[in-house]
Every structure is written in C-alpha cells, then in structure tokens.
Design a protein around this motif. Structure first.
Motif, PDB file in Angstrom:
ATOM      1  N   TRP A  78       7.291  -5.708  -1.522  1.00  0.00           N
ATOM      2  CA  TRP A  78       6.729  -6.791  -0.719  1.00  0.00           C
ATOM      3  C   TRP A  78       5.973  -7.723  -1.663  1.00  0.00           C
ATOM      4  N   PRO A  79       5.693  -8.948  -1.228  1.00  0.00           N
ATOM      5  CA  PRO A  79       4.868  -9.824  -2.077  1.00  0.00           C
ATOM      6  C   PRO A  79       3.462  -9.238  -2.206  1.00  0.00           C
ATOM      7  N   LYS A  80       2.801  -9.536  -3.295  1.00  0.00           N
ATOM      8  CA  LYS A  80       1.466  -8.974  -3.527  1.00  0.00           C
ATOM      9  C   LYS A  80       0.435  -9.564  -2.552  1.00  0.00           C
ATOM     10  N   TYR A  81       0.490 -10.859  -2.295  1.00  0.00           N
ATOM     11  CA  TYR A  81      -0.428 -11.523  -1.365  1.00  0.00           C
ATOM     12  C   TYR A  81       0.390 -12.298  -0.341  1.00  0.00           C
ATOM     13  N   THR A  82       0.055 -12.123   0.913  1.00  0.00           N
ATOM     14  CA  THR A  82       0.772 -12.821   1.978  1.00  0.00           C
ATOM     15  C   THR A  82      -0.039 -12.748   3.264  1.00  0.00           C
ATOM     16  N   THR A  83       0.436 -13.437   4.278  1.00  0.00           N
ATOM     17  CA  THR A  83      -0.123 -13.281   5.623  1.00  0.00           C
ATOM     18  C   THR A  83       0.906 -12.486   6.426  1.00  0.00           C
ATOM     19  N   LEU A  84       0.474 -11.912   7.516  1.00  0.00           N
ATOM     20  CA  LEU A  84       1.402 -11.152   8.343  1.00  0.00           C
ATOM     21  C   LEU A  84       2.507 -12.062   8.876  1.00  0.00           C
ATOM     22  N   ARG A  85       2.151 -13.271   9.287  1.00  0.00           N
ATOM     23  CA  ARG A  85       3.172 -14.209   9.788  1.00  0.00           C
ATOM     24  C   ARG A  85       4.207 -14.510   8.701  1.00  0.00           C
ATOM     25  N   LEU A 176      -0.698   2.304  15.265  1.00  0.00           N
ATOM     26  CA  LEU A 176       0.090   1.480  14.350  1.00  0.00           C
ATOM     27  C   LEU A 176      -0.842   0.616  13.513  1.00  0.00           C
ATOM     28  N   SER A 177      -0.822   0.838  12.218  1.00  0.00           N
ATOM     29  CA  SER A 177      -1.664   0.081  11.287  1.00  0.00           C
ATOM     30  C   SER A 177      -0.767  -0.794  10.416  1.00  0.00           C
ATOM     31  N   PHE A 178      -1.383  -1.659   9.639  1.00  0.00           N
ATOM     32  CA  PHE A 178      -0.633  -2.531   8.741  1.00  0.00           C
ATOM     33  C   PHE A 178       0.173  -1.705   7.742  1.00  0.00           C
ATOM     34  N   GLU A 179      -0.409  -0.649   7.221  1.00  0.00           N
ATOM     35  CA  GLU A 179       0.278   0.199   6.245  1.00  0.00           C
ATOM     36  C   GLU A 179       1.507   0.857   6.860  1.00  0.00           C
ATOM     37  N   TYR A 180       1.360   1.355   8.092  1.00  0.00           N
ATOM     38  CA  TYR A 180       2.506   1.973   8.770  1.00  0.00           C
ATOM     39  C   TYR A 180       3.578   0.921   9.068  1.00  0.00           C
ATOM     40  N   LEU A 181       3.162  -0.267   9.444  1.00  0.00           N
ATOM     41  CA  LEU A 181       4.106  -1.344   9.740  1.00  0.00           C
ATOM     42  C   LEU A 181       4.963  -1.647   8.508  1.00  0.00           C
ATOM     43  N   LEU A 182       4.344  -1.675   7.339  1.00  0.00           N
ATOM     44  CA  LEU A 182       5.091  -1.923   6.094  1.00  0.00           C
ATOM     45  C   LEU A 182       6.094  -0.814   5.820  1.00  0.00           C
ATOM     46  N   MET A 183       5.743   0.408   6.197  1.00  0.00           N
ATOM     47  CA  MET A 183       6.657   1.536   5.962  1.00  0.00           C
ATOM     48  C   MET A 183       7.845   1.483   6.925  1.00  0.00           C
ATOM     49  N   ILE A 184       7.636   0.954   8.126  1.00  0.00           N
ATOM     50  CA  ILE A 184       8.687   0.899   9.129  1.00  0.00           C
ATOM     51  C   ILE A 184       9.666  -0.242   8.870  1.00  0.00           C
ATOM     52  N   LEU A 185       9.134  -1.396   8.491  1.00  0.00           N
ATOM     53  CA  LEU A 185       9.963  -2.583   8.327  1.00  0.00           C
ATOM     54  C   LEU A 185      10.808  -2.519   7.068  1.00  0.00           C
ATOM     55  N   SER A 186      11.981  -3.121   7.153  1.00  0.00           N
ATOM     56  CA  SER A 186      12.855  -3.221   5.983  1.00  0.00           C
ATOM     57  C   SER A 186      12.612  -4.539   5.282  1.00  0.00           C
ATOM     58  N   PRO A 187      12.407  -4.513   3.966  1.00  0.00           N
ATOM     59  CA  PRO A 187      12.255  -5.782   3.243  1.00  0.00           C
ATOM     60  C   PRO A 187      13.601  -6.474   3.080  1.00  0.00           C
TER      61      PRO A 187
END
Length: 187
Positions: A78-85, A176-187
């Motif tokens: 994932w990018p190092k810095y970003t917004t959720l949107r 559901l946290s931000f960390e879990y969301l990153l694990m679920i989503l496919s880049p």
C-alpha cells in the motif's frame, strides 16, 4: 448499480496515437492506475463502522511489515501515506466479487450485539462453505455483488454498539479496524 466496470463496445474502433506523438523514450515504464467509481467508494465508506468513516479524509501512515519487504518481492504494498478515500479510490480492488474465503473472513467482524449479528455471521460462514456453492453462486456471482454490496447487506459489520456477548464467543468477533480492513482488501 452493482457493476463496477463498464466494458467498451468492442465493435467501435479505438484510435491509437502515432508513435511519434508519444512522449516516451526507450526504458521508460508506463503504469496504469485504476480507479474505482466515486459512487462505489461512497457506498463502501457508508458501510464501514463510524470509527473508520472518520478516517475518510485523515492522512494515515501505512507501514509494511519488514518481513514482507525482505522476503516477498512480489508483494504489492500500500502507499506509505494516504487517506482512506484515496486508498479505496486508487489502490484497493473494491469492485471485485468477493471470494468464499473473503466472506468467511468478514464473518468475524459481524457484531453479535447487533440484532442480526449472529444470524449474519452464520450466513457469511454458510456462504463460504463449499457445500453451499450454489448459494454463493446465486448471491455473489449471479447478482454481481461487490465488496460494498456485501458490507451493505451485512450491516452488523459496521455496528459499533455495546459489545455484550456470552462467554466463549469472544474469539468469534473482532471490531473492524483500519488494520483489519487493509488485510481484507486486495491491492
């Protein structure tokens, strides 16, 4: 509208600029940056827990575990810095049809304090079972439900009410946290 991708008409010829007009030199690398439609991103955001919705425009730092950087050279980061949107618009594949194992993973985030939390968790588990492939086919494949559609249908995932459950069920739920969301989503 559940279909994220609109396919071009294959009968219409596509004009390609002449090679002389392309501003590239030998050795340059071209990258295609996909983006998800605003409507789908808005729906996805609206189906997240309020604690995650609050990160929509907040700049977040995403760190990649060093073990992944060192040993998994094909790992997409994932990018190092970003917004959720921005993450949902430009990086995450939220228009994909979730696979059965994705539904089983989501079942962990169904809040049992929600009036339908246990039923929704059991339904997601059922949809993920090989024995229920026809049910998965009807719900996901035939209806072309993407991740946002599943989050919308299983609203106990976004529920942040009090967490009061019987002893022994603690291991079956995680907010559901931000960390879990990153694990679920496919880049």
């Amino acid at each position: 509208e559940r279909n994220c991708a609109s396919l071009p008409d294959t009968k219409t010829p596509i004009s390609v600029p002449s090679l002389a007009s392309l501003p590239y030199l030998a050795g340059d690398i071209a990258t295609i940056i996909p983006s998800n439609p605003k409507k789908v991103v808005d729906k996805f955001l609206s189906c997240l827990p309020p604690s995650l919705q609050s990160l929509e425009h907040a700049k977040v730092e995403i760190s990649t575990p060093p073990i992944l950087e060192k040993y998994m050279t094909s790992y997409t980061t994932w990018p190092k810095y970003t917004t959720l949107r921005d993450l949902l618009t430009y990086c995450a594949d939220i228009c994909n049809l979730p696979e059965r194992e994705d539904l089983r993973t989501l079942s962990v985030f169904c809040n049992p304090s929600h009036p339908s939390g246990f039923d929704q968790r059991n339904k997601l588990i059922s949809l993920s079972e090989p024995a229920n492939a026809a049910l998965y086919g009807d719900y996901i494949l035939r209806e072309k439900r993407n991740c946002a559609d599943v989050l919308f249908d299983f609203d106990s995932i976004q529920y942040e009410g009090e967490h009061q459950i019987a002893t022994g069920d603690e291991k079956k739920y995680a907010p559901l946290s931000f960390e879990y969301l990153l694990m679920i989503l496919s880049p």
